[in-house]
Design a protein around this motif. Structure first.
Motif, PDB file in Angstrom:
ATOM      1  N   MET A  42      -0.988  -3.074 -12.041  1.00  0.00           N
ATOM      2  CA  MET A  42       0.009  -3.228 -11.044  1.00  0.00           C
ATOM      3  C   MET A  42       1.060  -4.320 -11.572  1.00  0.00           C
ATOM      4  N   ASN A  43       2.451  -4.317 -11.450  1.00  0.00           N
ATOM      5  CA  ASN A  43       3.197  -5.619 -11.841  1.00  0.00           C
ATOM      6  C   ASN A  43       3.467  -6.302 -10.568  1.00  0.00           C
ATOM      7  N   ALA A  44       4.212  -7.433 -10.900  1.00  0.00           N
ATOM      8  CA  ALA A  44       4.393  -8.438  -9.510  1.00  0.00           C
ATOM      9  C   ALA A  44       5.169  -7.697  -8.525  1.00  0.00           C
ATOM     10  N   VAL A  45       6.042  -6.804  -8.928  1.00  0.00           N
ATOM     11  CA  VAL A  45       6.808  -6.207  -7.762  1.00  0.00           C
ATOM     12  C   VAL A  45       6.134  -5.195  -6.938  1.00  0.00           C
ATOM     13  N   GLU A  46       5.231  -4.703  -7.497  1.00  0.00           N
ATOM     14  CA  GLU A  46       4.367  -3.650  -6.806  1.00  0.00           C
ATOM     15  C   GLU A  46       3.546  -4.450  -5.767  1.00  0.00           C
ATOM     16  N   ILE A  47       3.007  -5.334  -6.607  1.00  0.00           N
ATOM     17  CA  ILE A  47       2.046  -6.162  -5.543  1.00  0.00           C
ATOM     18  C   ILE A  47       2.844  -6.844  -4.341  1.00  0.00           C
ATOM     19  N   GLU A  48       4.133  -7.455  -4.715  1.00  0.00           N
ATOM     20  CA  GLU A  48       4.710  -8.019  -3.411  1.00  0.00           C
ATOM     21  C   GLU A  48       5.035  -6.874  -2.237  1.00  0.00           C
ATOM     22  N   GLU A  49       5.612  -5.581  -2.837  1.00  0.00           N
ATOM     23  CA  GLU A  49       5.674  -4.635  -1.771  1.00  0.00           C
ATOM     24  C   GLU A  49       4.103  -4.307  -0.890  1.00  0.00           C
ATOM     25  N   ALA A  50       3.279  -4.369  -1.863  1.00  0.00           N
ATOM     26  CA  ALA A  50       2.023  -3.740  -1.079  1.00  0.00           C
ATOM     27  C   ALA A  50       1.437  -5.172  -0.145  1.00  0.00           C
ATOM     28  N   VAL A  51       1.697  -6.253  -0.436  1.00  0.00           N
ATOM     29  CA  VAL A  51       1.318  -7.295   0.452  1.00  0.00           C
ATOM     30  C   VAL A  51       2.536  -7.235   1.605  1.00  0.00           C
ATOM     31  N   SER A  52       3.603  -6.971   1.595  1.00  0.00           N
ATOM     32  CA  SER A  52       4.663  -6.845   2.501  1.00  0.00           C
ATOM     33  C   SER A  52       4.240  -5.622   3.432  1.00  0.00           C
ATOM     34  N   ASP A  53       3.762  -4.500   2.868  1.00  0.00           N
ATOM     35  CA  ASP A  53       3.175  -3.708   3.477  1.00  0.00           C
ATOM     36  C   ASP A  53       1.866  -3.778   4.493  1.00  0.00           C
ATOM     37  N   LEU A  54       1.056  -4.568   4.036  1.00  0.00           N
ATOM     38  CA  LEU A  54      -0.213  -5.054   4.631  1.00  0.00           C
ATOM     39  C   LEU A  54       0.102  -5.891   5.859  1.00  0.00           C
ATOM     40  N   VAL A  55       1.191  -6.567   5.714  1.00  0.00           N
ATOM     41  CA  VAL A  55       1.153  -7.594   6.772  1.00  0.00           C
ATOM     42  C   VAL A  55       2.076  -6.814   8.080  1.00  0.00           C
ATOM     43  N   LEU A  56       2.649  -5.794   7.761  1.00  0.00           N
ATOM     44  CA  LEU A  56       3.445  -4.809   8.676  1.00  0.00           C
ATOM     45  C   LEU A  56       2.390  -4.055   9.465  1.00  0.00           C
ATOM     46  N   GLN A  57       1.454  -3.601   8.876  1.00  0.00           N
ATOM     47  CA  GLN A  57       0.411  -2.927   9.737  1.00  0.00           C
ATOM     48  C   GLN A  57      -0.495  -3.935  10.607  1.00  0.00           C
ATOM     49  N   PRO A  58      -0.973  -3.420  11.816  1.00  0.00           N
ATOM     50  CA  PRO A  58      -2.035  -4.028  12.779  1.00  0.00           C
ATOM     51  C   PRO A  58      -2.880  -4.660  12.071  1.00  0.00           C
ATOM     52  N   PHE A  59      -3.181  -5.820  12.495  1.00  0.00           N
ATOM     53  CA  PHE A  59      -4.317  -6.554  11.651  1.00  0.00           C
ATOM     54  C   PHE A  59      -5.592  -6.196  12.102  1.00  0.00           C
ATOM     55  N   ASP A  60      -6.309  -5.873  10.969  1.00  0.00           N
ATOM     56  CA  ASP A  60      -7.909  -5.112  10.998  1.00  0.00           C
ATOM     57  C   ASP A  60      -8.775  -6.224  10.699  1.00  0.00           C
ATOM     58  N   ALA A  61      -9.425  -7.175  11.322  1.00  0.00           N
ATOM     59  CA  ALA A  61     -10.492  -8.135  10.937  1.00  0.00           C
ATOM     60  C   ALA A  61     -11.395  -7.377   9.866  1.00  0.00           C
ATOM     61  N   ALA A  62     -11.938  -6.343  10.195  1.00  0.00           N
ATOM     62  CA  ALA A  62     -13.079  -5.736   9.351  1.00  0.00           C
ATOM     63  C   ALA A  62     -12.293  -5.239   8.140  1.00  0.00           C
ATOM     64  N   GLU A  63     -11.167  -4.948   7.626  1.00  0.00           N
ATOM     65  CA  GLU A  63     -10.587  -4.608   6.590  1.00  0.00           C
ATOM     66  C   GLU A  63      -9.642  -5.340   6.077  1.00  0.00           C
ATOM     67  N   PHE A  64      -9.219  -6.404   6.360  1.00  0.00           N
ATOM     68  CA  PHE A  64      -8.123  -7.287   5.650  1.00  0.00           C
ATOM     69  C   PHE A  64      -8.604  -7.450   4.478  1.00  0.00           C
TER      70      PHE A  64
END
Length: 946
Positions: A1-23
């Motif tokens: 993955m490149n830096a752009v793809e990683i930023e997008e993946a982290v952005s998508d992660l925080v938009l999802q409901p927080f799942d303590a077991a899966e974070f």
């Protein structure tokens, strides 16, 4: 993955409901961890965490989800965890889904932010993906976000408009993207009204629907109208006058936009169609705060958007500011700062220095998106701002006196890719506007920016095929093709850059040209180099591609007042490249400054092995001290050699006889048998003990020697061939060798096809032993591998050998002195040493040894071998692992170095630089005393088993 793809993946992660077991697992997946890796962590097989709810990935990160409100306490537990230390975790991170706290245990950075703001800090964790992070990306992730959104838009537009993917239309699409970037920047910096561009698109365009023509909506029509307005003047003879807009029938919503021109919107007659998805990407890009864009970073990242073969590497080619300044500072910026310091408060000296700034031209012949030019401009503006301050500051100077004397038209570049060239021009314009905002005021900067004026002079083309003196011509009025933000305007203009005959104009050539080793070049690359190097450099086809840039720069320097400095791989300062390239350079130029080898870091995940040097050249007629940088140290010297050492401008060529009278070292056996003479253990076992003893020999390559493995081959004398061929296995193998050699394109192989027992190159084994030296070895080993093989054992051509040579030769080869010599004068294969008998061993300068010296070195060599034996069955690979080298073996090597170095100078050398300087000095003296030697013809020695 490149830096752009990683930023997008982290952005998508925080938009999802927080799942303590899966974070923890979701976070690791966002940084490119494979599903199998995460599965093992999830199962606990590789998760060594000792913190409740923790996930520990060895050598990377220790993560834990905290109870609500206890993030700080959980982070402290991660920090104190013995497992964090033993697993060598680089990061620790704790979150409760509301806040996040993390720490870089290596670099010391910390973050504490809302969970939703985690994407703003993603760059700190880029090493988890194997990507070297840099300060500018950490501090300003907007560049990564902007690149990602524009990349998605670009890909979508190509999908919606396949006709725009053709070569003719692709340039229009690239220019269209440059227009969008300018508009986004303009609406966030006050050049336009706040949010004017994005709001107009939102209000005046509508998304498409259905599957016919209605699916495209009217976004392309709105953009075409806006760009048409920006290309239509609103004044006549200096006064506001709507006649042009009225004649062009500009729509009212577009008429609200100012006249931009500057070439960026010239001929703005069409725009690609937008699907609903493309329109959404466009509006999402407009949501960003573009005033925070850093033109050198963003330009380098966006450069890959328009290149199909580079899009997967978005942002990977960014060169950090500290690395760029390693080129620009010693090239000319340090001199400007020294002159500023010397000027003090002298108004006349300050004015003279400011005038000098206006007469400096910076030229990057492989400029890409212009980062070297942008950084040079920024640094020069910073120096100018200090001058203005000392002259009385803004309060006491008129605006005309405060405005910069540094024109963008003094910044030249060549770039082979059209989109990158457009981004370079735009990046310079943005850098100028930001500098005006910083050093004048935002209001004055806005007042001066429109209409766009002449920007950097970036020529699209192949730098090795263009005449640099035409691209960046000598001072004086010259009729040239006018350039503006969009490139050539089609008009001719009298080019003077504000400079006149008699002005002391300085031109500085700089950059990071493409390397491309000689074996990696296509015939197109060779055809680029041939007109430059043929007739100047013998065996020019063996040179790296960047050598063409050095020779072009030398020609430019010889015809103008200029200097140059390039970043390059260290290969041009080592091995055979030195005697090929450097005589042509040193006829006209001298090395003014240099950075010795250092690791070159950008955002790439595979750049750890890139070791570079920086070489600065000036005309030979200019005297003065030279600067040699090594790590963070600076040494002032009289001369810098092509090997980047102080002392004489020495050039070392291979020789077929040792200058020190050392034992003959030869290349091992070359079979050229298509595998026919090589046996595996099953083959060997089909032979009787008598047959094995008579016809089979052990053969050792570098891999076998270093890793302690074995290989065997057939070794049949001529007199034994008839008897040997009565054995089915041997007869079949000999027939196979004959068959493979018979169809070879090499005449020498065909000539020995009917003598299949003959090796293409034969080196007889020692009667007592053979001293073996691998041809390739890792530079991570602190000592070169060397050892003994018993009588009768063959070595392959992956090794060099000294047959029955005195034992003290081992002490020389195993020394730090020889390690340094080989690392400098021999070729490198990536980061590995590539040993050479003619270039490394035969040129190695050794003082005349007394019998006592030889006895002492024999003892230290034997001690090294005895220390190895004490750790049997450890291999060379085990024993010389730099992180696990046994103490007694290291001590034996240190004693060997102590004895040998005292022979050279009566004490231990302080460092490798001092070692090299002594070796080059001794080499110069020894070769000066020696009679001239003919090289003779090198030929493969065909040989029979003996």
């Amino acid at each position: 993955m490149n830096a752009v793809e990683i930023e997008e993946a982290v952005s998508d992660l925080v938009l999802q409901p927080f799942d303590a077991a899966e974070f923890s697992f979701q976070f690791l997946a966002a940084f490119g961890n494979k599903a199998t890796t995460i599965k093992r962590l999830r199962s606990g097989s590789t998760n060594q965490s000792d913190v409740d709810g923790g996930v520990l990935q060895r050598n990377n990160i220790h993560i834990a989800v905290a109870p609500a409100g206890e993030v700080g306490e959980t982070l402290a537990a991660l920090r104190a965890s013995p497992k964090t230390a033993s697993a060598k975790a680089k990061f620790i991170l704790a979150t409760d889904g509301e806040t996040v706290e993390a720490e870089d245990l290596v670099g010391g950075d910390v973050i504490a932010c809302a969970y939703a703001d985690l994407p703003q800090n993603f760059a700190m964790f880029l090493p988890l993906a194997g990507i070297s992070t840099v300060k500018e990306i950490k501090n300003n992730p907007i560049d990564v976000k902007a690149t990602g959104r524009l990349n998605k838009l670009y890909v979508e537009l190509l999908k919606d408009n396949p006709d725009w993917a053709t070569e003719d239309k692709r340039r229009e699409l690239n220019q269209f993207m440059a227009r969008l970037i300018f508009c986004f920047f303009a609406e966030d910096t006050g050049i336009f009204r706040e949010n004017q561009f994005t709001a107009t698109i939102t209000q005046m365009s509508h998304a498409g629907h259905g599957s016919s023509e209605e699916q495209w909506g009217n976004t392309h029509e709105v953009l075409t109208e806006l760009f048409r307005a920006m290309d239509t003047p609103v004044t006549h003879e200096g006064n506001f006058d709507p006649r042009y807009r009225q004649a062009a029938n500009i729509r009212p919503y577009a008429d609200a936009f100012p006249y931009v021109n500057g070439g960026l919107f010239t001929g703005a007659v069409d725009a690609p169609r937008f699907s609903r998805t493309a329109r959404a990407y466009l509006l999402r890009a407009g949501e960003l705060d573009w005033k925070e864009i850093n033109p050198d970073i963003f330009g380098s990242m966006i450069q890959a958007v328009a290149e199909d073969d580079e899009r997967g590497e978005l942002g990977m080619h960014y060169t950090s500011v500290p690395n760029i300044l390693k080129v620009l500072n010693p090239l000319f910026l340090d001199d400007l700062r020294e002159q500023l310091e010397a000027a003090g408060d002298s108004k006349q000296k300050l004015r003279n220095l400011r005038k000098r700034l206006g007469h400096i031209r910076v030229f990057d012949p492989a400029c890409g998106s212009g980062n070297f030019l942008v950084i040079a401009y920024k640094e020069m503006r910073a120096i100018e701002a200090q001058i203005v301050e000392r002259l009385g500051g803004e309060a006491n100077l008129k605006l005309a006196e405060r405005r910069s004397v540094i024109p963008l038209s003094n910044f030249y570049g060549i770039e082979i890719k059209g989109f990158a060239a457009e981004i370079a021009r735009l990046a310079l314009l943005i850098a100028e506007f930001q500098a005006d905002c910083l050093y004048l005021s935002q209001q004055e900067a806005r007042a001066m920016v429109l209409p766009l004026h002449k920007t950097g002079q970036i020529t699209v083309g192949n730098a090795l095929r263009l005449d640099w003196l035409e691209v960046c011509p000598p001072v004086g009025a010259t009729l040239v093709e006018e350039q503006d933000l969009a490139g050539p305007t089609g008009r001719l203009a009298l080019e003077d850059n504000g400079l006149e005959e008699g002005d002391r104009v300085e031109t500085y050539i700089c950059g990071n040209p493409p390397y491309i080793g000689d074996k990696m070049q296509s015939e197109v690359h060779k055809s680029d180099l041939e007109p430059i190097l043929s007739g100047i450099v013998e065996r020019w086809r063996s040179l790296d591609y960047i050598c063409g840039f050095f020779i072009k720069a030398v020609g430019y320097i010889a015809n103008s007042r200029s200097k140059c400095a390039f970043v390059t791989t260290k290969s041009i300062t080592q091995g055979q490249q030195v005697p090929l390239l450097w005589p042509a350079i040193l006829k006209r130029c001298a090395i003014d400054f240099a950075y010795r080898p250092f690791k070159w870091n950008n955002l790439a995940s595979d750049n750890a092995g890139v070791t570079c040097v920086i070489v600065g050249l000036k005309q030979r007629v200019h005297s003065g001290a030279r600067r040699l940088y090594d790590d963070d140290s600076l040494k002032i010297v009289d001369v810098i050699s092509p090997y980047l050492t102080s002392g004489a401008e020495i050039i070392i060529s291979g020789t077929h006889q040792s200058i020190s009278g050392l034992s003959r070292m030869a290349l091992g056996n070359v079979l050229k048998d298509d595998g026919g003479l090589q046996l595996d253990e099953a083959d060997v076992q089909t032979l009787s003990a008598l047959e094995r003893n008579k016809y089979v020999r052990k053969i050792v390559g570098s891999t076998e020697f270093i890793n302690g493995t074995q290989r065997q081959c057939l070794y049949v004398r001529d007199r034994d061939m008839a008897a040997a061929r009565t054995i089915a296995l041997i007869d079949g193998r000999m027939s196979a060798v004959t068959a493979s050699r018979s169809v070879s394109t090499a005449p020498a192989l065909r000539s020995i096809a009917n003598e299949p027992n003959i090796y293409y190159h034969h080196m007889a084994p020692g009667r007592s032993y053979t001293i073996v030296v691998p041809r390739v070895t890792s530079e991570n080993r602190e000592f070169l591998p060397v050892g003994f093989l018993p009588a009768g054992v063959l070595i392959s051509d992956r090794n060099y050998g000294l047959v029955d040579a005195p034992v003290w030769n081992v002490a020389l080869i195993a020394s730090r002195l020889h390690w340094v010599w080989i690392g400098t004068v021999c070729v490198r294969m990536r980061t590995d040493f590539s040993y050479s008998n003619t270039l490394g061993w035969n040129t190695f300068p050794v003082p005349k040894l007394t019998e006592q010296d030889k006895a002492d070195l024999t003892r230290t060599a034997e001690n090294i071998l005895l220390a190895r034996e004490a750790h049997f069955p450890a291999t060379i690979a085990d024993l010389y692992n730099p992180d696990a080298m046994p103490y007694d073996l290291r001590r034996a090597h240190e004693e060997n170095d102590e004895v040998l170095e005292r022979i050279y100078i009566g004490r231990r050398f302080r460092n490798d630089t001092e070692r090299l300087e002594k070796l080059f000095d001794l080499y110069t003296k020894m070769t000066a005393r020696a009679a001239p030697r003919g090289k003779g013809k090198s030929a493969k020695k065909k040989g029979k088993a003996a």
